[in-house]
Design a protein around this motif. Structure first.
Motif, PDB file in Angstrom:
ATOM      1  N   GLU A 298      -0.109  10.746 -51.559  1.00 43.67           N
ATOM      2  CA  GLU A 298      -0.024  11.893 -50.655  1.00 43.67           C
ATOM      3  C   GLU A 298      -0.674  13.121 -51.298  1.00 43.67           C
ATOM      4  N   PRO A 299      -1.997  13.079 -51.473  1.00 47.13           N
ATOM      5  CA  PRO A 299      -2.654  14.259 -52.053  1.00 47.13           C
ATOM      6  C   PRO A 299      -2.597  15.425 -51.079  1.00 47.13           C
ATOM      7  N   ARG A 300      -2.656  16.624 -51.588  1.00 47.69           N
ATOM      8  CA  ARG A 300      -2.593  17.813 -50.736  1.00 47.69           C
ATOM      9  C   ARG A 300      -3.853  18.659 -50.897  1.00 47.69           C
ATOM     10  N   LEU A 472       0.078  12.310 -36.499  1.00 50.71           N
ATOM     11  CA  LEU A 472       0.144  13.222 -37.648  1.00 50.71           C
ATOM     12  C   LEU A 472      -1.191  13.917 -37.895  1.00 50.71           C
ATOM     13  N   LEU A 473      -2.277  13.171 -37.729  1.00 43.38           N
ATOM     14  CA  LEU A 473      -3.589  13.773 -37.974  1.00 43.38           C
ATOM     15  C   LEU A 473      -4.047  14.609 -36.785  1.00 43.38           C
ATOM     16  N   LEU A 474      -3.634  14.231 -35.587  1.00 39.02           N
ATOM     17  CA  LEU A 474      -4.129  14.940 -34.403  1.00 39.02           C
ATOM     18  C   LEU A 474      -3.441  16.289 -34.231  1.00 39.02           C
ATOM     19  N   ASP A 475      -2.168  16.356 -34.583  1.00 37.86           N
ATOM     20  CA  ASP A 475      -1.427  17.611 -34.446  1.00 37.86           C
ATOM     21  C   ASP A 475      -0.107  17.468 -35.209  1.00 37.86           C
ATOM     22  N   ALA A 476      -0.099  17.915 -36.454  1.00 40.27           N
ATOM     23  CA  ALA A 476       1.058  17.675 -37.326  1.00 40.27           C
ATOM     24  C   ALA A 476       2.338  18.290 -36.742  1.00 40.27           C
ATOM     25  N   SER A 506      14.208  13.382 -41.378  1.00 40.37           N
ATOM     26  CA  SER A 506      14.067  14.414 -42.413  1.00 40.37           C
ATOM     27  C   SER A 506      12.916  14.077 -43.377  1.00 40.37           C
ATOM     28  N   ALA A 507      12.755  12.783 -43.721  1.00 38.31           N
ATOM     29  CA  ALA A 507      11.629  12.396 -44.594  1.00 38.31           C
ATOM     30  C   ALA A 507      10.311  12.696 -43.890  1.00 38.31           C
ATOM     31  N   TYR A 508      10.249  12.431 -42.595  1.00 38.45           N
ATOM     32  CA  TYR A 508       8.999  12.658 -41.873  1.00 38.45           C
ATOM     33  C   TYR A 508       8.666  14.145 -41.802  1.00 38.45           C
ATOM     34  N   LEU A 509       9.688  14.967 -41.535  1.00 36.90           N
ATOM     35  CA  LEU A 509       9.417  16.409 -41.430  1.00 36.90           C
ATOM     36  C   LEU A 509       8.890  16.951 -42.760  1.00 36.90           C
ATOM     37  N   ASP A 510       9.482  16.470 -43.849  1.00 37.66           N
ATOM     38  CA  ASP A 510       9.010  16.896 -45.190  1.00 37.66           C
ATOM     39  C   ASP A 510       7.544  16.530 -45.381  1.00 37.66           C
ATOM     40  N   ALA A 512       5.237  15.807 -43.027  1.00 35.11           N
ATOM     41  CA  ALA A 512       4.312  16.445 -42.079  1.00 35.11           C
ATOM     42  C   ALA A 512       4.060  17.908 -42.446  1.00 35.11           C
ATOM     43  N   LYS A 513       5.036  18.561 -43.076  1.00 38.96           N
ATOM     44  CA  LYS A 513       4.819  19.959 -43.517  1.00 38.96           C
ATOM     45  C   LYS A 513       3.616  20.051 -44.447  1.00 38.96           C
TER      46      LYS A 513
END
Ligand SMILES: Cc1cc2nc3c(=O)[nH]c(=O)nc-3n(C[C@H](O)[C@H](O)[C@H](O)COP(=O)(O)OP(=O)(O)OC[C@H]3O[C@@H](n4cnc5c(N)ncnc54)[C@H](O)[C@@H]3O)c2cc1C
Length: 517
Positions: A298-300, A472-476, A506-510, A512-513
């Motif tokens: 998960e690079p940023r 996720l890629l189209l609109d986080a 909760s894992a997904y929201l973290d 997607a942020k």
């Protein structure tokens, strides 16, 4: 085959002909190649299929105009050939796209025009149409939002575009159709040897924590940016062969680049190629090349990478995007092979590298999505030699990818499912609410979540929102709103409780942020 049945195959004493580590483009391509040649093959992916670099590409199936500039004609030839095969073998996922190089200086038209004519010649009969010089008016007809100040005209050429994660899922399905066993959330944690040679792997089911000892006649390391850590499992002294860099993409609303044509910028300030591409109703701009110290799943994106892309996009688009326009920002780790290392090294293409270590571990690294099939072919030929199998010819150049179907039309919302779309439609009759849209920002319906669980091995909310669909890629931000409903639908299918749903959301929201600037 269901996941539970596949897990049982790990305990039944099977000695696999080939065990492939890594479920990205390279591992999946290798697994399909092995199974289609009749080898009993197992693929182990520590996370989800295409969780790594393979779901975060620029989405191009291309010869690589960049390689043309470098004079690497053999690689361009190979890529153009593979492009032609992919369009033929996966028409539901790969389609032709026009690219326009906007011209602002007098010399650019003839300069790029000549280069792209060479590209046409190399494509030969697999060409997608001749490149052409465009007048200013024609350039604007193809790219109505191109920056007009100083615009003289353009050069148009043709390549192809695809949905990377969907192709990966379809490859996993193709592999299973051929009798292979693809398992996600199975992490290889160790390797064991017999007589100094790798004879199997230890794989942990990350859902249950259970360890499996799996035997294989040959072990193939297709772990992408992580190939060094897998090589060290077989030989702690193995020298590193990978240096890492990352590439970032910005996702903007489709109105920034309406129409079907993409922009190709041949030379950015740092000497790279940059694309602005219409994709699934959005505009994708990329990419960068920033050295990073280590691989990450998960690079940023770094702030300076976002700035760089916004600055360059603003030079070529009449409407200048700003940070508030970003719908999603995604980054990928690029594994760069810097040495061959090991013994019996074979570099079969200048773009991918095959290594056979003293332990018999076969490592395949580098390359690109476009050439995944050729990489698989080269790898299995080498692996068969290592295992002492008789030569069996490759058949993948004519092998149709799961869901193969022509002429569905890109507007059809279930196009990515190809020939499975009809069954998906019928399945939705079970429950009328499954025809409801997941979120107004996306073309996806609730039934696709059920399908992803039942037929495509989705295990988490992220699997559905990031890779079975591309929300996720189209609109986080919008995907975060859809997460609770996805968790509820999945829980009903998988027999999970409320706590599971809450943990998943909760894992997904973290996660997607991290895709928001
Ligand atoms: C920014 C960027 C843009 C790109 N754009 C394009 C493009 O437009 N067109 C194109 O053709 N190519 C493109 N490429 C190249 C292409 O995306 C990559 O070559 C390809 O995705 C690499 O696939 P891979 O399977 O080798 O690696 P990955 O996709 O990273 O897969 C490796 C997998 O191995 C798994 N793994 C690691 N360790 C273990 C373990 N111990 N046990 C089990 N599994 C493990 C990981 O979880 C991962 O899923 C791009 C690359 C980058 C970086």
């Amino acid at each position: 085959m269901k996941r539970e049945e596949m897990l049982q195959r790990l305990d039944d004493g099977t000695v696999w002909d080939m065990v492939v580590i890594g479920g990205g483009a390279t591992g999946l391509g290798t697994a399909v190649e092995a199974a289609s040649r009749g080898y009993r093959t197992l693929l182990l992916e520590q996370s989800d299929f295409a969780k790594g670099t393979s779901s975060r590409s620029t989405k191009l199936i291309h010869g690589g105009v960049r390689y043309l500039r470098q004079g690497n004609l053999s690689l361009v030839l190979e890529s153009l050939h593979e492009r032609g095969l992919l369009i033929r073998n996966a028409p539901h996922l790969v389609h032709k796209m026009s690219f326009v190089v906007p011209v602002y200086d007098w010399w650019e038209g003839p300069f790029y025009g000549v280069g792209l004519k060479l590209y046409d010649v190399l494509a030969g009969r697999l060409g997608l149409g001749p490149s052409q010089l465009l007048s200013r008016e024609d350039t604007l007809r193809h790219i109505p939002t191109v920056e007009t100040k100083g615009l003289r005209g353009g050069v148009i050429y043709h390549d192809a575009q695809f949905d990377d994660a969907r192709l990966a899922i379809c490859l996993a399905l193709t592999f299973a159709d051929l009798g292979g066993v693809p398992l996600n959330y199975l992490q290889v944690t160790g390797m064991y040897k017999e007589g100094g040679l790798t004879a199997g792997v230890v794989a942990r089911d990350l859902e249950s924590g259970h360890d499996f000892k799996v035997k294989g006649r040959v072990i193939i390391n297709a772990a992408g940016p992580f190939v060094d850590s897998v090589r060290r499992m077989a030989d702690p002294g193995a020298r590193e062969i990978i240096t890492h860099s990352q590439g970032v993409h910005l996702v903007l609303d489709g109105s920034f680049l309406p129409g079907d044509s993409a922009i190709m910028v041949p030379h950015t300030d740092d000497g790279r190629v940059l694309f602005a591409v219409p994709w699934q109703g959005r505009t994708v701009v990329g990419t960068t090349d920033t050295p990073v110290p280590a691989a990450s799943l998960e690079p940023r994106a770094l702030p300076e990478e976002i700035d760089f892309l916004l600055t360059h996009a603003s030079r070529y688009l009449s409407r200048h995007p700003s940070p508030s326009d970003l719908l999603s920002v995604f980054a990928a780790t690029r594994p760069l092979v810097h040495t061959h290392g090991g013994v019996d090294t074979a570099s079969l293409s200048r773009d991918h590298t095959l290594i056979v270590d003293d332990t018999g571990l076969v490592t395949i690294a580098g390359g690109k999505w476009t050439t995944y099939r050729k990489m698989g072919e080269d790898t299995v030929t080498m692996a068969a030699r290592v295992a002492g199998f008789h030569d069996r010819p490759s058949v993948t150049d004519g092998l149709r990818i799961h869901g193969w179907r022509e002429g569905m039309g890109q507007e059809y919302p279930l196009q990515a499912y190809g020939s499975d779309a009809r069954q998906l439609e019928t399945m939705q009759d079970e429950n009328p609410s499954w025809r409801e849209p997941l979120h107004p920002s996306f073309p996806y319906r609730a039934g696709e979540v059920i399908w992803a669980v039942r037929r495509e091995w989705a295990r988490t909310v992220e699997d559905v929102l990031a890779r079975r669909t591309r929300a996720l890629l189209l609109d986080a931000r919008a995907s975060m709103t859809a997460a609770p409903q996805v968790a509820e639908l999945m829980a009903a299918e998988l027999g999970r409780d409320r706590v599971w749903q809450e943990t998943q959301v909760s894992a997904y929201l973290d996660l997607a942020k991290g895709y928001l600037p």
